[in-house]
Design an enzyme around this catalytic site. Structure first.
Site, mmCIF file in Angstrom:
data_model
loop_
_atom_site.group_PDB
_atom_site.id
_atom_site.type_symbol
_atom_site.label_atom_id
_atom_site.label_comp_id
_atom_site.label_asym_id
_atom_site.label_seq_id
_atom_site.Cartn_x
_atom_site.Cartn_y
_atom_site.Cartn_z
ATOM 1 N N LYS A 207 0.842 -1.189 0.000
ATOM 2 C CA LYS A 207 0.000 0.000 0.000
ATOM 3 C C LYS A 207 0.881 1.244 0.000
ATOM 4 C CE LYS A 207 -3.838 1.957 2.745
ATOM 5 N NZ LYS A 207 -4.739 1.679 3.899
ATOM 6 N N SER B 247 -9.448 1.758 2.571
ATOM 7 C CA SER B 247 -8.503 2.587 1.836
ATOM 8 C C SER B 247 -7.411 1.764 1.148
ATOM 9 C CB SER B 247 -7.843 3.589 2.806
ATOM 10 O OG SER B 247 -7.120 2.892 3.825
ATOM 11 N N SER C 152 -10.415 -0.903 6.561
ATOM 12 C CA SER C 152 -9.705 -0.754 5.295
ATOM 13 C C SER C 152 -8.976 -1.978 4.786
ATOM 14 C CB SER C 152 -8.716 0.410 5.395
ATOM 15 O OG SER C 152 -9.392 1.615 5.636
#
Length: 455
Positions: free
Chosen positions: A86, A155, A179
């Protein structure tokens, strides 16, 4: 990736199988990377999961690992296995923009703790995946691999979508609300949010230190267990971690259950607003388990979502203060509003909110004396249509606040053809047992309760 996609090439292999073949010499790391890069070229234009990707750099890592193995030197537990990160996880010499316009082009001087751990384990850093703005709610460019008109969640959207689309076998995300668990459910992959404090966060954009948890994405529970085990450890720079032995996560996950697991079916706050298909699917699993599942109530949780948000926003206002000073005008309205709300939280209310973790675990412990895992939805339903809204974390925030481990298993399909996830929750620190239970349940459900108990 369409429903029922069963790729027979290297990108269809699980991470554990891939690792074993690479370790034995049956595969070369260069072969693996070349095939994944080809897969990315096929599907990335539609999915748009990558924030940064450099095929030459990935191949350079692969060649070095192949040379190491051929020379008879020791190899690590992830030797030659590609992993995606990420884009809030610092990588030395590689852009890490945190999903923020103001951080575009930012290149860290050091690797995050978990990146150093991955490199030491022989993993190949394949690239950085798209995140929402500041890992909050304003979406990035990523689409759901099953239907590009739907959100992949947030996210950690790029990490979930990259695994679901077969572009990488393993990916890392973070969860402050939902997330990891939610995008895993929307994209139809396994997502694991470990117990709070298991995986160090040094070098990862802090949003809410009381809540921020590193999680992983994979296509099977055992693959997820492999990655969690590699990432688990103690870092003195992260006071949430402890100097304790690393659990044998993969061995426990792969072992046969000593007795048939017991489950507690919980209807958490928000249950009545969930998609009827989701409610029916979870109830069907509970019924299939028969005497191995009982219904349980968790009263008094109506405030939990507001309590978690209070902590999140107050800490975000502090952690993102420097970012705001550098460029508030470059933030979205939704991020500015969250920070402004956080600035208004009174100290007494923030400190009182922190007490809820202890209270929640005190309430959950008697339930875990009776069951191996809690059953509940991973999300209210399939991924919503549209890309502006990343979905609700109503079924995730409770467990993030409690700091307990949670896992999404992709067991259901909506009439629309989109996946839906079942969430399993375990006692804090009991991650290996939870993953073993999740693997057992997947086999049990997928075989229609025939032979599942022996898995």
């Amino acid at each position: 990736m369409a429903r029922g996609d069963k790729r027979s090439d290297l990108t269809g292999l699980g991470a554990v199988v891939l690792r074993d073949r690479l370790a034995s010499g049956a595969l070369r790391a260069v072969e693996v990377v070349e095939r994944y890069l080809a897969r990315i070229a096929e599907v990335e234009p539609q999915v748009q999961a990558w924030a940064w990707l450099d095929g030459d750099y990935a191949l350079e890592q692969a060649r070095a690992l192949d040379t190491r193995r051929q020379a008879g030197r020791p190899i690590g537990p992830l030797h030659g296995v590609p992993v995606a990160l990420k884009d809030i996880i610092d990588t030395k010499g590689i852009p890490t923009a945190n999903g923020l316009a103001i951080d575009a082009g930012r290149v860290p001087d050091e690797d995050a703790w978990i990146v150093a751990r991955l490199r030491a384990a022989g993993a190949i850093i394949l690239g950085k995946t798209v995140t929402t703005e500041g890992a909050y709610m304003h979406p990035g460019k990523t689409r759901n691999p099953h239907n590009a008109a739907h959100t992949p969640g947030g996210s950690s959207q790029g990490s979930a979508a990259a695994v679901a689309a077969g572009m990488v076998p393993l990916a890392i995300g973070t969860q402050t609300g939902g997330s990891v668990i939610r995008p895993a459910a929307y994209c139809g992959v396994v997502g694991v949010k470990p117990s709070f404090g298991m995986i160090p966060r040094t070098g990862i954009l802090p949003q809410s230190p009381f809540l921020d948890t590193v999680g992983v994405f994979a296509r099977s529970v055992e693959d997820a267990a492999l990655l969690v085990e590699v990432l688990t450890g103690h870092d003195p720079a992260d006071r949430a971690t402890e100097a304790v032995p690393v659990p044998r996560m993969l061995d426990v996950t792969m072992a046969a259950v000593p007795v048939t697991p017991m489950f507690a079916f919980v209807r958490p706050p928000g249950w009545n607003e969930a998609d009827p298909q989701m409610r029916a699917a979870v109830e069907e699993v509970a019924a299939l388990l028969g005497e191995q599942c009982f219904e349980a109530d968790l009263p008094g949780l109506g405030e939990v979502a507001a309590i978690r948000q209070r902590i999140n926003f107050a800490e975000m206002a502090k952690c993102y203060y420097g970012i705001e000073r550098r460029g508030r005008d470059q933030m979205s309205d939704v991020l500015r509003a969250a920070m402004d709300e956080g600035k208004a939280v009174l100290a007494r209310d923030y400190l009182a909110a922190l007490d809820w973790r202890t209270l929640l675990n005190a309430a959950l412990n008697p339930l875990f004396e009776r069951c191996d895992a809690i059953l509940c939805p991973a999300a209210p339903g399939p991924a919503p249509e549209g890309l502006e809204y990343t979905g609700s974390a109503i079924f995730n925030g409770l467990w993030t606040l409690a700091g307990v481990p949670a896992v999404t298993v992709p067991l259901f399909w909506a009439d629309s053809g989109l996946p839906m996830g079942l969430q399993l929750v375990g006692r804090r620190g009991d991650d290996a047992r939870l993953l073993r239970t999740a693997r057992w349940l997947m086999a049990y459900v997928e075989t229609g309760a025939e032979g599942g108990a022996s898995q």
